[in-house]
Structures are given as structure tokens and as C-alpha cells.
Design an enzyme around this catalytic site. Structure first.
Site, short mmCIF file in Angstrom:
data_model
loop_
_atom_site.label_atom_id
_atom_site.label_comp_id
_atom_site.label_asym_id
_atom_site.label_seq_id
_atom_site.Cartn_x
_atom_site.Cartn_y
_atom_site.Cartn_z
CE LYS A 86 0.39 4.54 14.07
NZ LYS A 86 -0.98 4.33 13.61
N GLY A 144 -6.94 -0.33 2.90
CA GLY A 144 -5.48 -0.30 3.10
C GLY A 144 -5.06 0.36 4.41
CB THR A 168 -0.90 0.00 1.26
OG1 THR A 168 -1.66 -1.21 1.27
CG2 THR A 168 -1.84 1.18 1.27
N GLY A 183 0.19 8.62 10.36
CA GLY A 183 0.05 8.76 8.89
C GLY A 183 0.50 10.12 8.40
P1 NDP Z 1 1.80 -3.87 2.88
O1 NDP Z 1 1.67 -5.23 3.47
O2 NDP Z 1 0.73 -3.39 1.98
O3 NDP Z 1 3.20 -3.73 2.11
C1 NDP Z 1 4.38 -4.36 2.49
C2 NDP Z 1 5.03 -4.96 1.24
O4 NDP Z 1 6.33 -5.46 1.58
C3 NDP Z 1 4.23 -6.13 0.66
O5 NDP Z 1 4.24 -6.08 -0.74
C4 NDP Z 1 5.01 -7.32 1.19
O6 NDP Z 1 4.81 -8.51 0.45
C5 NDP Z 1 6.40 -6.78 1.06
N1 NDP Z 1 7.40 -7.56 1.81
C6 NDP Z 1 7.20 -8.40 2.85
N2 NDP Z 1 8.37 -8.96 3.22
C7 NDP Z 1 9.31 -8.45 2.40
C8 NDP Z 1 10.72 -8.65 2.28
N3 NDP Z 1 11.36 -9.49 3.07
N4 NDP Z 1 11.39 -7.98 1.32
C9 NDP Z 1 10.73 -7.14 0.49
N5 NDP Z 1 9.41 -6.92 0.56
C10 NDP Z 1 8.71 -7.56 1.51
O7 NDP Z 1 1.97 -2.87 4.12
P2 NDP Z 1 1.69 -1.30 4.13
O8 NDP Z 1 2.20 -0.68 2.90
O9 NDP Z 1 0.29 -1.06 4.54
O10 NDP Z 1 2.56 -0.86 5.39
C11 NDP Z 1 3.98 -0.77 5.32
C12 NDP Z 1 4.48 -0.12 6.60
O11 NDP Z 1 3.93 1.20 6.71
C13 NDP Z 1 4.07 -0.83 7.89
O12 NDP Z 1 5.10 -0.67 8.83
C14 NDP Z 1 2.84 -0.07 8.34
O13 NDP Z 1 2.63 -0.14 9.72
C15 NDP Z 1 3.22 1.34 7.95
N6 NDP Z 1 2.12 2.25 7.73
C16 NDP Z 1 1.03 1.86 7.00
C17 NDP Z 1 0.01 2.74 6.78
C18 NDP Z 1 -1.19 2.36 6.00
O14 NDP Z 1 -2.13 3.17 5.94
N7 NDP Z 1 -1.24 1.19 5.38
C19 NDP Z 1 0.06 4.13 7.30
C20 NDP Z 1 1.25 4.44 8.05
C21 NDP Z 1 2.23 3.52 8.25
P3 NDP Z 1 3.72 -9.58 1.00
O15 NDP Z 1 2.40 -8.91 0.88
O16 NDP Z 1 3.90 -10.78 0.15
O17 NDP Z 1 4.11 -9.84 2.45
N1 HSE Z 2 -2.73 0.49 10.78
C1 HSE Z 2 -2.39 1.84 11.05
C2 HSE Z 2 -3.65 2.60 11.41
C3 HSE Z 2 -1.73 2.45 9.85
O1 HSE Z 2 -4.74 2.10 11.14
O2 HSE Z 2 -3.53 3.68 11.99
C4 HSE Z 2 -1.20 3.85 10.10
O3 HSE Z 2 -0.13 3.85 10.98
#
Ligand code: NDP
Ligand code: HSE
Length: 407
Positions: free
Chosen positions: A203, A184, A13, A131
Site C-alpha cells: 500500500k 474478513g 468477502t 479499504g
Molecule cells: P476472498 O478470499 O474472500 O475472495 C476471493 C474470492 O476469489 C474467493 O471466493 C476465491 O475462491 C475466489 N477465487 C480464487 N481464485 C479464483 C480464480 N482463479 N477465479 C475466480 N475466482 C477465484 O478475498 P477478499 O474478498 O477478502 O479479498 C479480495 C481482494 O481484495 C484481495 O486482493 C484483498 O487484498 C483485497 N482487499 C480485501 C479487503 C478485506 O477487508 N477483505 C479490504 C481491501 C482490499 P477460494 O476461496 O476458493 O480461493
Molecule cells: N488485509 C488487509 C488489512 C485488507 O487487514 O488491512 C485491507 O486491505
């Protein structure tokens, strides 16, 4: 024109959002910075052979580490394994790193910040807390002349989205969670870090570490999630002119005494946090010089979060001084739950209508239905509130206690 080459680790995401923001905002960024920011490598374990940027994907971290043209790496894999190892390797290879990963920052922040300091590179993590909310840059930047004695905030988008949807749209918990996952917002693959309060605990631990300059272990944050909050509780709270939100708090001084918690709490409708709905987050910072400062915005989601990571990337490429903001591991802050008298919102349920009527005679119940009642206590210690709960439970009713958060 200078081209800044960047790599993205984790193309889910947020990682894919970074590429999208750079594409959509390309001209704006060029006009503001005079630079082009170009994604040259993307590390992800999934198959992207049909993706338009397929040539840039790799499954091997060495391809990023050995590419000297890459100056900034964005980490959005999540978790600590292998994110910690990858981030440390990038820093040691002389690359700046930005991250949205609160688990990583909250648990490994001390080591990463120290490594960045030693390597003379920057490590920024604005998107890891709230975020899109500019919290870290506010605390370490424009508000740094203040002492901040208290933080109350909504720091998890998923749980706020769920509670709002149960309360206002009468959607079930499961259905609301599914929607938050589809949008997401939720942690992947397991949203229990959201539901059980651990994400908000990470956080608030990061914010506490920034405030005091010492590591606040997440294990010291008294944490309770929203599994126990029922639609009945939300209805009773509404009847008594309030609502229930997952509130993260940090109250403390500069000497290591802090009370850091995450718990579902009752707030009156007039409280600033009460109107924060859906995925939005809000944090109130009680500043001794500036007064209460509120920071509000989308707490999760692809583009809002990715835009903040891109902001961190730009910031790093504009700095000439990489003396790193740091917090120390030497003093473990004493995050004890120093008791203080609080008001409690108490909900009581039973299928036995007579029982409720009998109980209502004993407590000054403010809201009563056929099988439930709710009331406020006066300011009492937590131990007294627990005693009251036990006493009520001897009538074989279900009782829940919520702290009342006041401004
Ligand atoms: P996702 O699961 O959507 O994305 C993570 C990606 O990394 C996936 O494609 C995953 O593949 C891949 N991945 C997993 N293991 C590996 C590896 N060893 N090497 C390379 N790639 C890998 O997560 P998000 O994008 O939602 O979140 C990412 C981070 O951001 C997290 O720490 C989350 O807490 C943080 N975050 C998220 C927010 C949100 O709104 N979603 C907002 C703020 C922070 P696979 O799916 O196959 O595991
Ligand atoms: N899973 C987290 C939330 C993503 O819902 O706030 C943002 O850090």
C-alpha cells in the site's frame, strides 16, 4: 433508465460485498446517477449452485470477455495469478476495471495503467489502499496542487486490530488474529502478508508511486511486521505514555530520493495515530500548501471496502475522459534507507531480576518491572541504536528497538 451491466471476478468477502452494496443502495444510486447498476456475471472457482444469483455465476472468463453488454468489471480475486491476466484481458476487451487488489496494483500497476491508457478505458483502485479511506482520489484530486513530502500512516486493518486487542482487551495474538480472520479483514488464505508487513508495504509503495510518478518496487520498502511485538512491549509502551503501531512511512522529495518503510514503531499517546484502534486506518499527508491532512476510516472489511469499489464503478461510468493516471517504470526510485537521527524506544527483558536492576543502573530506564525495563534514547543513528542493542545483549537479556514516530 440506463442500465450499466457489470461483472465481478472473485466472489469472496469483497466481491459479495459489491453485490450487497448495489442491492442495499440501489435507490440511492439511482437517485444520484439516474442509472441502474446490475451484476450480470460473476466469476468464481467455488460452487455457488445454491446461491440466489446462481444463474449469473461462471467459471469461465470468456463469458465475461465475450459479453459486450458488460462495460465494467470489478476484480476482487486477490494476488496476481490469474488476476493480472484476467484484468489485462478485460481491458483489452474494452471494459473498464476496478480493483481492490494491492498486490496486483503494487507489482503490475505500470503495465495495467499503460494498457488501460492504450485501450481508452479506465482502471481505478481506490479500495486497494486503506479499504474505505479516500486516499488515492485525494492525492490525485483535491490535493494535487500540493507537494507531499511525508506520509505516516496505519495502513493495515488486521495488524491494528490485533495490536489494539492485545493491548486493550488482553487477548492473545493468536486469538486476535482468528477474530480478524472471522471478520474478513485478513488476507486469505494466509494472513502472513498482514502480519509480516507486506500488505502495508504494497500500500505504501502504491502511494509512493502516485506521489512521485515512478514505480516504487515493493522490494525497496524496508519491511518489518508485528511478530516480534509482545504484550510486554505494549505494556511497557503504555507505562511510558505511548503505544506501538505498525507504521507505514514515505519521506522523500521529487527527485527519486525516498525512504519508504513499514515497521512497528512507538508513538506517544498525544500523536494523532495513537488513538486509531481496531480495524481503522489513518494516514497523515504532510502537504506543503494545505498542511497536515489526515484521512481516517475503516481499513478493511466487506461493506466499507465494497462501497468504495462501487464508488469507483460509478465514477468510471460518469467520466467521458479516460486519460489514465499513470506512473512510469523508467526511473526506479531510489528508496534507500538514508539514515537520519531518530529517538528509539528500547525494551529489555530477562528472567533474572538482578540483571535488570544492574542494567537499569546504566541506562536511564523510564519504566521498570521485576523482569523488564524500557527507556528512550536521545536522537541517534540506526547504527548507534544497533550497537547499543548488541551491548545490552551481552548481558544475556532480550532487547527490542522501536523507532519513535513524532509529528
Ligand atoms: P476472498 O478470499 O474472500 O475472495 C476471493 C474470492 O476469489 C474467493 O471466493 C476465491 O475462491 C475466489 N477465487 C480464487 N481464485 C479464483 C480464480 N482463479 N477465479 C475466480 N475466482 C477465484 O478475498 P477478499 O474478498 O477478502 O479479498 C479480495 C481482494 O481484495 C484481495 O486482493 C484483498 O487484498 C483485497 N482487499 C480485501 C479487503 C478485506 O477487508 N477483505 C479490504 C481491501 C482490499 P477460494 O476461496 O476458493 O480461493
Ligand atoms: N488485509 C488487509 C488489512 C485488507 O487487514 O488491512 C485491507 O486491505
Amino acid at each position: 433508465m440506463e442500465t450499466v451491466k457489470i461483472a465481478i471476478m472473485g466472489f469472496g468477502t469483497i466481491g459479495s460485498g459489491i453485490a450487497e452494496v448495489l442491492e442495499k443502495q440501489r435507490n440511492v444510486i439511482i437517485s444520484r446517477t439516474g442509472r441502474v447498476y446490475e451484476v450480470t456475471k460473476i466469476l468464481d472457482i467455488r460452487d455457488f449452485s445454491l446461491h440466489p444469483m446462481k444463474d449469473r455465476f461462471t467459471k469461465n472468463i470468456e463469458d465475461i470477455l465475450n459479453d459486450d453488454s458488460i462495460s465494467v468489471v470489478a476484480e476482487s480475486i486477490g494476488g496476481t495469478k490469474p488476476a493480472f491476466e484476467f484484468v489485462m484481458s478485460c481491458i483489452k476487451a474494452g471494459k473498464h476495471v476496478v480493483s481492490s487488489n494491492k498486490e496486483l496494483v503494487a507489482t503490475k500497476g505500470v503495465e495495467i495503467l499503460k494498457a488501460a491508457q492504450e485501450a481508452g478505458v479506465g482502471f481505478l483502485f481506490e479500495a486497494s489502499v486503506g479499504g474505505t479511506l479516500p486516499l488515492i482520489s485525494s492525492i490525485t484530486g483535491i490535493l494535487q496542487a500540493n507537494s507531499i513530502s511525508k506520509i505516516d500512516g496505519i495502513l493495515n486493518g488486521t495488524t491494528n486490530y490485533i495490536l489494539t486487542n492485545i493491548e486493550k482487551k488482553k487477548i492473545s495474538f493468536e486469538h486476535a488474529l482468528e477474530r480478524a480472520q472471522d471478520l474478513g479483514y485478513a488476507e486469505t488464505p494466509d494472513p502472513s502478508a498482514d502480519i509480516d508487513g507486506h500488505d502495508a508495504a504494497r500500500k505504501i509503495a502504491i502511494l509512493a508511486s502516485l506521489l512521485y510518478g515512478y514505480h516504487m518496487p515493493v522490494s525497496r520498502v524496508a519491511t518489518e511486521g508485528i511478530r516480534g511485538v509482545s504484550s510486554f512491549d505494549l505494556e511497557l509502551a503504555q507505562n511510558l505514555n505511548g503505544t506501538i503501531k505498525l507504521i507505514a512511512s514515505c519521506y522523500g522529495d521529487n527527485y527519486g530520493q525516498a525512504r519508504v518503510s513499514v515497521r512497528p514503531a512507538y508513538i506517544f499517546k498525544t500523536h494523532r495515530l495513537a488513538s486509531v484502534d481496531d480495524v481503522n486506518n489513518m494516514v497523515l499527508l504532510d502537504c506543503n500548501m494545505s498542511g497536515i491532512v489526515s484521512v481516517y476510516g475503516r481499513g478493511a472489511g466487506k461493506l466499507p471496502t465494497a462501497a468504495v469499489m462501487v464508488g469507483d464503478i460509478i465514477e468510471l461510468t460518469q467520466r467521458s475522459d479516460f486519460s489514465q493516471l499513470l506512473w512510469d517504470s523508467e526511473l526506479v526510485l531510489d528508496a534507500d534507507r538514508q539514515e537520519q537521527p531518530l529517538r528509539y524506544f528500547v525494551t529489555v527483558y530477562s528472567d533474572n531480576k538482578k540483571l535488570i536492576t544492574k542494567l537499569v543502573e546504566q541506562v536511564d530506564a523510564g519504566s521498570i518491572t521485576d523482569n523488564s525495563a524500557a527507556f528512550f534514547t536521545s536522537r541517534i543513528m540506526r547504527s548507534e541504536a544497533e550497537k547499543l542493542k548488541k551491548k545490552l545483549e551481552t548481558y544475556n537479556v532480550t532487547v527490542k528497538l522501536y523507532e519513535v514516530v513524532e509529528e
